[in-house]
Write an enzyme that holds these catalytic residues in place. Structure first.
Site, PDB file in Angstrom:
ATOM      1  NE  ARG A 170      -9.503 -29.698 -12.878  1.00  0.00           N
ATOM      2  CZ  ARG A 170      -8.839 -30.813 -13.238  1.00  0.00           C
ATOM      3  NH1 ARG A 170      -8.752 -31.833 -12.388  1.00  0.00           N
ATOM      4  NH2 ARG A 170      -8.276 -30.890 -14.414  1.00  0.00           N
ATOM      5  CG  HIS A 186      -6.059 -29.433 -11.459  1.00  0.00           C
ATOM      6  ND1 HIS A 186      -5.715 -28.420 -12.327  1.00  0.00           N
ATOM      7  CD2 HIS A 186      -5.639 -30.583 -12.043  1.00  0.00           C
ATOM      8  CE1 HIS A 186      -5.138 -28.940 -13.410  1.00  0.00           C
ATOM      9  NE2 HIS A 186      -5.071 -30.251 -13.262  1.00  0.00           N
ATOM     10  CG  HIS A 223      -2.550 -36.545 -17.917  1.00  0.00           C
ATOM     11  ND1 HIS A 223      -3.223 -37.384 -17.052  1.00  0.00           N
ATOM     12  CD2 HIS A 223      -2.473 -35.347 -17.284  1.00  0.00           C
ATOM     13  CE1 HIS A 223      -3.504 -36.724 -15.935  1.00  0.00           C
ATOM     14  NE2 HIS A 223      -3.064 -35.494 -16.043  1.00  0.00           N
ATOM     15  CG  HIS A 226      -4.311 -32.171 -20.363  1.00  0.00           C
ATOM     16  ND1 HIS A 226      -5.274 -33.158 -20.382  1.00  0.00           N
ATOM     17  CD2 HIS A 226      -3.791 -32.199 -19.111  1.00  0.00           C
ATOM     18  CE1 HIS A 226      -5.351 -33.744 -19.201  1.00  0.00           C
ATOM     19  NE2 HIS A 226      -4.451 -33.189 -18.407  1.00  0.00           N
ATOM     20  CG  HIS A 228      -1.185 -32.147 -14.612  1.00  0.00           C
ATOM     21  ND1 HIS A 228      -2.379 -31.897 -13.980  1.00  0.00           N
ATOM     22  CD2 HIS A 228      -0.239 -32.176 -13.631  1.00  0.00           C
ATOM     23  CE1 HIS A 228      -2.174 -31.789 -12.670  1.00  0.00           C
ATOM     24  NE2 HIS A 228      -0.882 -31.952 -12.427  1.00  0.00           N
TER      25      HIS A 228
HETATM   26 ZN   LIG Z   1      -4.249 -31.621 -14.628  1.00  0.00          ZN
END
Ligand SMILES: [Zn+2]
Length: 244
Positions: A170, A186, A223, A226, A228
């Site tokens: 990102r 990220h 979280h 997902h 991570h």
């Molecule tokens: Zn993440």
């Protein structure tokens, strides 16, 4: 009639293919791979760019809780990683990278050096340039490459089922939009959010064996939807609902 006539021809072609493949593997350097071709057998004590390239490919096999250094020095940790890679793919596990090991890597890697089941585009749904993060675009991409080889190992360990990446690299603006932490991995191309099957906890638990020093999941704030996984240097694992 046609089929009967073709069969001996096909057998002959297959035999030829097999013979050529065998010759290429024995010769080692004769195998031209679009991404990278190793020109020598590597074992403990070796050093150089070819060792570094090997380390990237086996970065997902450092053992529980460990992270493999990508430093071009073939030490005991690299040997152990090569052994685990060999075991994972049913090869003779001697910790020496030769024709068999390279053959498996060549079969696994795409022309752009990414592993077969992951692509740069999957690790970046932010922008196509890889710019605007905490490091240069080139560094973000090379971090993502290592991450993909770790994900390939994770995927293989979980029975070769597809893994979906909902977020990878990102830029700062993408990170803000996603509500990411201001120092998120990220931003470095060092982290991926995994969704779908296997379950988040299966992903998080198995990730402990594949070089991810950062593992977050259900039970850690933000979280619950997902897993991570990433690399942040020192170990930080938190997914209380998974028992981590
Ligand atoms: Zn993440």
């Amino acid at each position: 009639m046609l089929r009967r006539a073709l069969r001996p021809l096909l057998t002959f072609v297959m035999l030829l293919t097999f013979t050529c493949a065998g010759t290429a593997l024995t010769a080692g350097t004769a195998h031209a791979d679009e991404c990278y071709t190793w020109g020598r057998t590597l074992s403990q004590g070796a050093s150089g760019e070819d060792v570094r390239q090997l380390q990237i490919r086996v970065a997902g096999y450092p053992g529980y809780g460990a992270v493999l250094a990508i430093d071009g020095q073939f030490g005991p940790a690299t040997k152990s990683a090569v052994i685990r890679f060999q075991q994972a793919y049913g090869l003779g596990a001697d910790g020496i990278a030769g024709a068999q090991t390279y053959g498996k890597i060549y079969a696994l890697q795409d022309a752009d050096c990414t592993p077969a089941h992951f692509a740069y585009s999957e690790l970046n749904n932010c922008n196509s340039t890889w710019a605007g993060g905490a490091v240069s675009a080139a560094t973000a991409r090379s971090n993502a490459l290592r991450l993909m080889w770790q994900l390939e190992a994770l995927r293989h360990a979980l029975g070769d089922r597809p893994i979906t990446i909902s977020s990878g690299f990102r830029s700062y603006s993408c990170n803000s939009a996603a509500g990411g932490a201001s120092n998120s991995n990220h931003l470095y191309g060092k982290a991926a959010d995994l969704t779908g099957t296997p379950s988040y906890c299966s992903l998080d638990l198995e990730a402990r064996y594949h070089g991810f020093s950062e593992i977050l999941g259900p039970g850690y704030p933000g979280h619950s939807t997902h897993a991570h996984v990433g690399d942040q240097g020192s170990r930080y694992w938190s997914a209380s609902q998974c028992g981590i």
